[in-house]
Design a protein around this motif. Sequence first.
Motif, short mmCIF file in Angstrom:
data_model
loop_
_atom_site.label_atom_id
_atom_site.label_comp_id
_atom_site.label_asym_id
_atom_site.label_seq_id
_atom_site.Cartn_x
_atom_site.Cartn_y
_atom_site.Cartn_z
N ARG A 102 0.96 -1.35 -0.50
CA ARG A 102 -0.16 -0.14 0.05
C ARG A 102 1.20 1.02 0.22
O ARG A 102 2.02 1.49 1.12
CB ARG A 102 -0.68 -0.06 1.43
N LEU A 103 0.26 2.31 -0.93
CA LEU A 103 0.91 3.52 -0.65
C LEU A 103 0.09 4.65 -0.17
O LEU A 103 -0.84 4.69 -0.37
CB LEU A 103 1.36 4.06 -2.49
N PRO A 104 1.02 5.58 0.44
CA PRO A 104 0.66 6.85 1.23
C PRO A 104 -0.15 7.95 0.09
O PRO A 104 0.70 8.12 -0.85
CB PRO A 104 1.54 7.24 1.84
N MET A 105 -1.55 7.95 0.49
CA MET A 105 -1.93 9.51 -0.95
C MET A 105 -2.84 10.00 -0.23
O MET A 105 -2.60 10.00 1.05
CB MET A 105 -3.05 8.83 -1.63
N GLY A 106 -2.80 11.44 -0.88
CA GLY A 106 -4.07 12.29 0.17
C GLY A 106 -3.55 13.90 -0.51
O GLY A 106 -2.37 13.70 -1.40
N MET A 107 -4.13 14.79 -0.13
CA MET A 107 -3.98 16.11 -0.85
C MET A 107 -2.65 17.29 -0.32
O MET A 107 -2.07 17.85 -0.69
CB MET A 107 -5.16 16.67 -0.30
N LYS A 128 1.39 13.09 4.92
CA LYS A 128 0.71 13.51 5.77
C LYS A 128 -0.53 12.58 5.40
O LYS A 128 -1.27 12.65 4.32
CB LYS A 128 -0.14 13.95 6.22
N ALA A 129 -0.28 11.32 5.25
CA ALA A 129 -1.24 10.25 4.50
C ALA A 129 -2.29 10.08 4.53
O ALA A 129 -2.53 9.70 6.05
CB ALA A 129 -0.64 8.76 4.52
N GLU A 130 -3.68 10.78 3.98
CA GLU A 130 -5.08 10.53 3.91
C GLU A 130 -5.98 8.86 3.77
O GLU A 130 -6.24 8.27 4.32
CB GLU A 130 -5.54 11.64 3.54
N ASP A 131 -4.75 8.22 3.48
CA ASP A 131 -5.71 6.86 2.30
C ASP A 131 -3.79 6.62 1.64
O ASP A 131 -2.80 7.05 1.92
CB ASP A 131 -6.32 7.10 1.74
N TRP A 132 -4.18 5.06 2.44
CA TRP A 132 -2.92 3.92 1.95
C TRP A 132 -4.17 2.96 0.79
O TRP A 132 -5.29 2.44 1.26
CB TRP A 132 -2.68 2.79 2.99
N VAL A 133 -3.34 3.67 -0.25
CA VAL A 133 -4.20 2.39 -1.40
C VAL A 133 -3.62 1.36 -2.04
O VAL A 133 -2.41 1.55 -1.50
CB VAL A 133 -4.51 3.20 -2.56
N ALA A 250 -2.81 9.44 -10.14
CA ALA A 250 -3.59 9.85 -11.39
C ALA A 250 -5.32 9.14 -11.06
O ALA A 250 -6.29 10.24 -10.98
CB ALA A 250 -3.60 9.78 -12.17
N GLU A 251 -5.14 8.20 -10.85
CA GLU A 251 -6.67 7.21 -10.81
C GLU A 251 -7.04 7.70 -9.02
O GLU A 251 -8.82 7.46 -8.69
CB GLU A 251 -6.30 5.96 -10.58
N TYR A 252 -6.55 8.16 -8.43
CA TYR A 252 -6.65 8.75 -7.17
C TYR A 252 -7.47 9.70 -7.28
O TYR A 252 -8.88 9.75 -6.20
CB TYR A 252 -5.58 8.42 -5.54
N PHE A 253 -7.23 10.79 -7.59
CA PHE A 253 -7.79 11.23 -7.44
C PHE A 253 -8.83 12.21 -8.40
O PHE A 253 -9.68 12.54 -8.25
CB PHE A 253 -6.41 13.22 -7.58
N ARG A 254 -8.47 10.67 -9.37
CA ARG A 254 -9.75 11.29 -10.64
C ARG A 254 -10.85 10.57 -9.30
O ARG A 254 -12.57 11.07 -9.85
CB ARG A 254 -9.62 10.04 -11.65
#
Length: 452
Positions: A102-107, A128-133, A250-254
């Motif tokens: 899993r990788l960190p994601m977020g604004m 600051k990771a908001e999600d781990w995907v 890109a998929e995360y923000f989409r």
Amino acid sequence: MHLDRISFARRFETYLGAVKLPGQPVLEGRLLRMVGLTLEAEGLRAAIGSRCLVINDDSYHPSQVEAEVMGFSSGKLYLMPVGSLAGIAPGARVVPLPNTGRLPMGMSMLGRVLDGAGRALDGKGGMKAEDWVPMDGPVINPLKRHPISEPLDVGIRSINGLLTVGRGQRLGLFAGTGVGKSVLLGMMTRFTEADIIVVGLIGERGREVKEFIEHILGEESIKRSVVVASPADDAPLMRLRAAQYCTRIAEYFRDKGKNVLLLMDSLTRYAQAQREIALAIGEPPATKGYPPSVFAKLPALVERAGNAEQGGGSITAFYTVLSEGDDQQDPIADAARGVLDGHIVLSRRLAEEGHYPAIDIEASISRVMPQVVSPEHLRASQRFKQLWSRYQQSRDLISVGAYVPGGDPETDLAIARQADMVRFLRQRLDESEGLASSAGQLSSVFNPGAKG
């Protein structure tokens, strides 16, 4: 990574505890040998794509490196390291790692520069990771994807007018080296209407990473951008991961409903990284040294871009494709044309003439343009290409004075409009031209009284 004996032992015990199953002994293997870029291990079972830790617990030179399982044969596992193998010796332990993946994601990623593993390269500390995907995003049913139905303003007159891009389209920028691909990407980054910009710098020179961020991307664009960089001296597996990671971002923000612009430089380096890995584990080469898995990986990556389901966001993607020796029949270039929704070819001849952006209008096409522009705009674009092509066909005769005016009405008109067409195609690097303005100037090429 060199550790003192105590911290190394503690970290090793942590890994053992993570992989140990209740009531079962820990499974670990031993490193047999290294062949080229590949590590061979025996004594453990692990699935393709899973991760292992190769540990050399020598008292004086303890070291460890992460590796990924790429294949297996006759009880042996073939692993590809993602970092330096300094300090790794024959007989090193090979321990499977927990398959988090899993990788960190977020604004908080906006404005940051990361590597292929999600680690910060810009010296600004952790995110600051908001999600781990997971690395692999959700597969969208092709029948549920929202069709490409609206144009996207990229701020470049020749593209807006003659090769109009649709929101959610995937295009390739085809050219040899030094013809202006990175500069054209930078213009799109600054001028394109997008909520989020994701830039993947895959296999480029390390010097170009900083130059792209500071001089081409600029301070304003970086605020809404995420840059994933894996320079040429990275391990091939890290370059592969970087391309997949920027696509996953890109998929995360989409999926958050954002309209994303994905720029990847370059798709060719991604294919070359896969070629290095595939050849190292023994896959036979096929077309010009590229194994079959390369041509399976390309569509698997590119098809992840595009529109989401109705009411969702979009990923408009531009992939640069290096044509070796400006050969448009290069196998990667040929395969990319088959999976992309259009291609923009940059001409070395135009670049040498100081014509920028050096877009070869005759060789370029946007397959979705008829669906996103008005019939009048489409007719003007086709007429422009007809006259431009007619002039190029007679260029040698015209340049030596062998063409006699009046011999062909179409050629006469092409000569009369040549200066206007050249002005339309050329554009300064700091100049932005909107979609409506580009269409107006296109009409004025044939109707000098029209307002651009």
